[in-house]
Design an enzyme around this catalytic site. Structure first.
Site, PDB file in Angstrom:
ATOM      1  N   ASP A   1      52.335  36.090  70.212  1.00  0.00           N
ATOM      2  CA  ASP A   1      51.662  37.186  69.635  1.00  0.00           C
ATOM      3  C   ASP A   1      52.540  38.419  69.801  1.00  0.00           C
ATOM      4  O   ASP A   1      52.981  39.013  68.914  1.00  0.00           O
ATOM      5  CB  ASP A   1      50.345  37.475  69.808  1.00  0.00           C
TER       6      ASP A   1
ATOM      7  N   CYS B   1      39.047  30.141  45.604  1.00  0.00           N
ATOM      8  CA  CYS B   1      38.126  31.049  46.399  1.00  0.00           C
ATOM      9  C   CYS B   1      38.536  32.170  46.784  1.00  0.00           C
ATOM     10  O   CYS B   1      39.845  32.674  47.157  1.00  0.00           O
ATOM     11  CB  CYS B   1      37.841  30.104  47.827  1.00  0.00           C
TER      12      CYS B   1
ATOM     13  N   CYS C   1      35.795  41.969  52.474  1.00  0.00           N
ATOM     14  CA  CYS C   1      36.065  43.071  53.263  1.00  0.00           C
ATOM     15  C   CYS C   1      35.818  44.295  52.863  1.00  0.00           C
ATOM     16  O   CYS C   1      35.383  44.737  51.634  1.00  0.00           O
ATOM     17  CB  CYS C   1      37.798  43.119  52.857  1.00  0.00           C
TER      18      CYS C   1
END
Length: 394
Positions: free
Chosen positions: A143, A200, A207
């Site tokens: 990450d 979908c 959100c």
């Protein structure tokens, strides 16, 4: 796949089989292989994201654009990339806490030890065994390095990048930590996973800040995870009510994914949530000084943002709580040494304190407050405050 030895003895395990076995032993739930040149489209997408300004203040993305664009640009010797996923599925629906306004919502991934530390240690262990068995070189990334893990995971077949831009797995839903092992060994790559989102829109529609200008596109500047974690300044006024009681990150788009029906809660051997971080009280978090913050979040990714940014987030949650019992502590924080905290405290008071008290506090502040942003918060608060504030029953 198994291969036979040339002398007719029993088959030996391939390097790929060995890697998978060691990955499972180390606690990873998914492992696959891809080639360094498997994501040629990712560079253009990332460049468009940066050029549009949708990365916000995350300047390191722009600064590492060339290295992120291609794994070979990061390490020219790489010949294969092993992508590994670790399940961190929650044991309850993450959005249930959003209706408990006296409680703080911390993103599922941050409720235990920092996954960067946990996963990197396990990747190094596996990488060392690869070198011991096959020689060559390896590098591990989790990450924080300029590696595009999600496109690589999609190319390796671990899942696909959903319309919320996060990886989705048919076996584990949206709850996967990712890590990569770059190796000089040549391994047969797996097939990419096709997109299964179909029509979908669940992740887009849920959100609270409309952070998706289009499917598969994220405007980080509107994302609550960005606003509460990466953003170093005040949370923009237009988003404060939408933030609700989220004090570190947001799981809404992940939690809405229908593929989560195949997910499972993380086992005790992995990153299981700490009980004290599942639903901490807003009142309790507001009491944290720097030492208390560091003690509570020792080893947690929350510690990265520091006490001031965290208390900023908690004060926004306090303002959204409707609890007038928090006024006294918000008044104290309006005199905090940090302008960031003081400004957020003013907004919370504008939502919770009676108008008369708010005007009194504003008048006192104007004689001593030097920070222009905090002064602006007081002006806004007194201009928009209503005559009465009422506590919402617990």
């Amino acid at each position: 796949m198994r291969i036979s030895t040339s002398d007719g003895k029993k088959p030996r395990t391939t390097l790929r089989d060995f890697i998978e076995s060691e990955a499972r032993r180390a606690g990873f739930d998914a492992v696959a292989v891809t080639a360094p040149n498997a994501i040629p489209q990712a560079a253009a997408r990332l460049r468009a994201f940066v050029e549009s300004g949708q990365h916000g203040s995350m300047d390191w993305i722009a600064a590492t654009l060339d290295r992120r664009a291609s794994p070979s640009a990061l390490w020219p010797q790489v010949r294969s990339i092993v992508v590994l996923g670790m399940n961190y599925g929650p044991d309850a629906h993450p959005r249930d806490i959003l209706s408990r306004r006296d409680r703080a919502a911390i993103s599922v991934y941050a409720r235990n030890r920092d996954y960067h530390d946990v996963i990197k240690g396990r990747l190094k262990e596996i990488a060392g065994k690869i070198v011991a068995r096959a020689g060559g070189g390896v590098k591990v990334f989790v990450d924080t390095a300029p590696v595009m893990e999600k496109p690589l995971a999609e190319a390796a077949g671990l899942g696909w990048q959903g319309k919320h831009t996060n990886l989705v797995s048919r076996e584990l839903g949206s709850w996967l930590f990712l890590g990569t092992i770059f190796t000089t060994a040549v391994l047969e790559p797996d097939e990419p996973e096709p997109d299964h989102c179909g029509s979908c829109r669940a992740c887009l529609d849920v959100c609270p800040t409309d952070a998706f200008p289009a499917p598969y596109r994220l405007d980080a500047r509107r994302c609550i995870s960005y606003l509460t974690i990466e953003n170093k300044g005040p949370i923009p006024l237009e988003f404060r009510e939408a933030v609700g009681n989220r004090v570190y990150g947001c799981d809404d788009c992940l939690a809405a994914c229908p593929w989560n029906k195949f997910a499972r809660a993380a086992s005790e051997a992995k990153l299981v949530a700490r009980e004290d971080l599942k639903a901490p009280s807003i009142a309790g978090l507001l009491e944290l000084d720097d030492a208390g913050f560091r003690a509570l979040f020792s080893g947690s990714p929350v510690k990265r943002i520091g006490r001031d940014r965290f208390i900023r987030n908690v004060l926004v949650a306090a303002g959204n709580s409707g609890d007038a019992g928090l006024v006294k502590r918000c008044e104290e924080l309006a005199a905090d040494p940090s302008p960031l905290v003081r400004g957020a405290a003013v907004w919370a008071l504008s939502k919770l304190a009676p108008r008369e008290r708010l005007l009194e506090l504003a008048a006192q502040s104007r004689t001593i407050e030097a920070d222009p942003d905090v002064r602006a918060e007081w002006d806004l608060a007194t201009a928009s405050s209503k005559p009465e504030r009422h506590s919402v029953p617990a």
